[in-house]
Motif scaffolding. Sequence first.
Motif, PDB file in Angstrom:
ATOM      1  N   SER A   2       0.833  -1.198   0.000  1.00  9.62           N
ATOM      2  CA  SER A   2       0.000   0.000   0.000  1.00  9.62           C
ATOM      3  C   SER A   2       0.869   1.250   0.000  1.00  9.62           C
ATOM      4  O   SER A   2       2.077   1.195   0.215  1.00  9.62           O
ATOM      5  N   SER A  43      -0.992   2.159   5.476  1.00  9.78           N
ATOM      6  CA  SER A  43      -1.372   3.405   4.817  1.00  9.78           C
ATOM      7  C   SER A  43      -2.018   4.360   5.816  1.00  9.78           C
ATOM      8  O   SER A  43      -2.401   3.967   6.928  1.00  9.78           O
ATOM      9  N   ASP A  46      -5.594   3.189   6.566  1.00  6.32           N
ATOM     10  CA  ASP A  46      -5.629   2.039   7.465  1.00  6.32           C
ATOM     11  C   ASP A  46      -5.212   2.425   8.878  1.00  6.32           C
ATOM     12  O   ASP A  46      -5.725   1.871   9.858  1.00  6.32           O
ATOM     13  N   ALA A  78      -4.602  -2.825  11.497  1.00  4.35           N
ATOM     14  CA  ALA A  78      -4.587  -2.534  10.063  1.00  4.35           C
ATOM     15  C   ALA A  78      -4.507  -3.831   9.258  1.00  4.35           C
ATOM     16  O   ALA A  78      -5.211  -4.004   8.256  1.00  4.35           O
ATOM     17  N   ARG A  79      -3.668  -4.760   9.708  1.00  3.69           N
ATOM     18  CA  ARG A  79      -3.563  -6.041   9.008  1.00  3.69           C
ATOM     19  C   ARG A  79      -4.852  -6.845   9.139  1.00  3.69           C
ATOM     20  O   ARG A  79      -5.263  -7.529   8.203  1.00  3.69           O
ATOM     21  N   ARG A  82      -7.283  -5.534   6.608  1.00  4.42           N
ATOM     22  CA  ARG A  82      -6.955  -5.975   5.249  1.00  4.42           C
ATOM     23  C   ARG A  82      -7.386  -7.422   5.032  1.00  4.42           C
ATOM     24  O   ARG A  82      -7.920  -7.763   3.977  1.00  4.42           O
ATOM     25  N   ARG A  83      -7.150  -8.270   6.042  1.00  6.70           N
ATOM     26  CA  ARG A  83      -7.569  -9.671   5.910  1.00  6.70           C
ATOM     27  C   ARG A  83      -9.077  -9.780   5.744  1.00  6.70           C
ATOM     28  O   ARG A  83      -9.578 -10.607   4.987  1.00  6.70           O
ATOM     29  N   ARG A  85     -11.052  -7.583   4.377  1.00 10.05           N
ATOM     30  CA  ARG A  85     -11.464  -7.101   3.055  1.00 10.05           C
ATOM     31  C   ARG A  85     -11.281  -8.163   1.983  1.00 10.05           C
ATOM     32  O   ARG A  85     -12.097  -8.271   1.066  1.00 10.05           O
ATOM     33  N   ARG A 112      -4.338  -6.351  -3.945  1.00 12.55           N
ATOM     34  CA  ARG A 112      -3.825  -5.099  -3.390  1.00 12.55           C
ATOM     35  C   ARG A 112      -4.888  -4.012  -3.410  1.00 12.55           C
ATOM     36  O   ARG A 112      -5.054  -3.269  -2.436  1.00 12.55           O
ATOM     37  N   GLY A 115      -7.402  -4.921  -0.704  1.00 14.37           N
ATOM     38  CA  GLY A 115      -6.785  -4.763   0.607  1.00 14.37           C
ATOM     39  C   GLY A 115      -6.577  -3.311   0.983  1.00 14.37           C
ATOM     40  O   GLY A 115      -6.753  -2.922   2.147  1.00 14.37           O
ATOM     41  N   ASP A 116      -6.207  -2.469   0.000  1.00 11.21           N
ATOM     42  CA  ASP A 116      -6.011  -1.040   0.264  1.00 11.21           C
ATOM     43  C   ASP A 116      -7.318  -0.289   0.454  1.00 11.21           C
ATOM     44  O   ASP A 116      -7.308   0.861   0.896  1.00 11.21           O
ATOM     45  N   GLY A 117      -8.426  -0.925   0.066  1.00  8.58           N
ATOM     46  CA  GLY A 117      -9.711  -0.238   0.181  1.00  8.58           C
ATOM     47  C   GLY A 117     -10.065   0.588  -1.026  1.00  8.58           C
ATOM     48  O   GLY A 117     -11.066   1.308  -1.015  1.00  8.58           O
TER      49      GLY A 117
END
Length: 232
Positions: A2, A43, A46, A78-79, A82-83, A85, A112, A115-117
């Motif tokens: 990210s 990021s 996040d 944050a991790r 991401r998981r 998402r 990616r 995961g980054d949104g």
Amino acid sequence: MSESITYEQVGEILGLAAARDQRTVGDGDVMAWYDDLNAAAVSYADARGALAAFYVEQANVRSEHRFRITTPDVIRLARQARRERVKNFVYEPADPDEPTDQFQARMRAQLRAIGDGRVPPPQKMPALEGGPAPNVAAHLRGLLREVPDDEDGDGEPKPRVGAMTVTCPREDCKARVGRHCKRPSGKPRTEPHPARIALAQGKAYDPDAERAEMDRRRAASAALLNADRAAS
């Protein structure tokens, strides 16, 4: 990976933390957080989300046990986000015959982005569509066997009654309901006596017939043994 978080954005994150837990923030704090969050590829979006999630967690903690957020907390949350998402990620190929290197690069890019949104994550688990291939049913027909009807003559379901729901009728056993049948030695049998199974199925128990059957089996075994001895 990210987008990296800038020094100014880290300062803003720490300012938001200070507004919640009244900490003091100095240049050393900003530099340490900047190094940690960039090393973990967290990021700005996040990090802000993790900050909010942390203080929501703290609402369930007694005040004397609460603590201030640190970079490991931000990285963990944050991790975790991401998981969540990418949990229901389904790859969208460019074409059915794309080469392996193109597939790998495209899949990484899609993961990616979610995961980054930047791309909304799937809202539901992917469903199987279209049913089986046309020839599957034909193949299965050759493998499956017919299951006996589970209904009586009136179309009513047959009750499934276990042998241990009745007392064993054999005089040398008489195992009570829920207890295993016994061998002549007194040790439990792994299987109920046939008479008990028959009784549980509603069949009449005939001890004379059972004795006659046992005598027949013993005679057959003795005859076979004698034949083996004669042959040797």
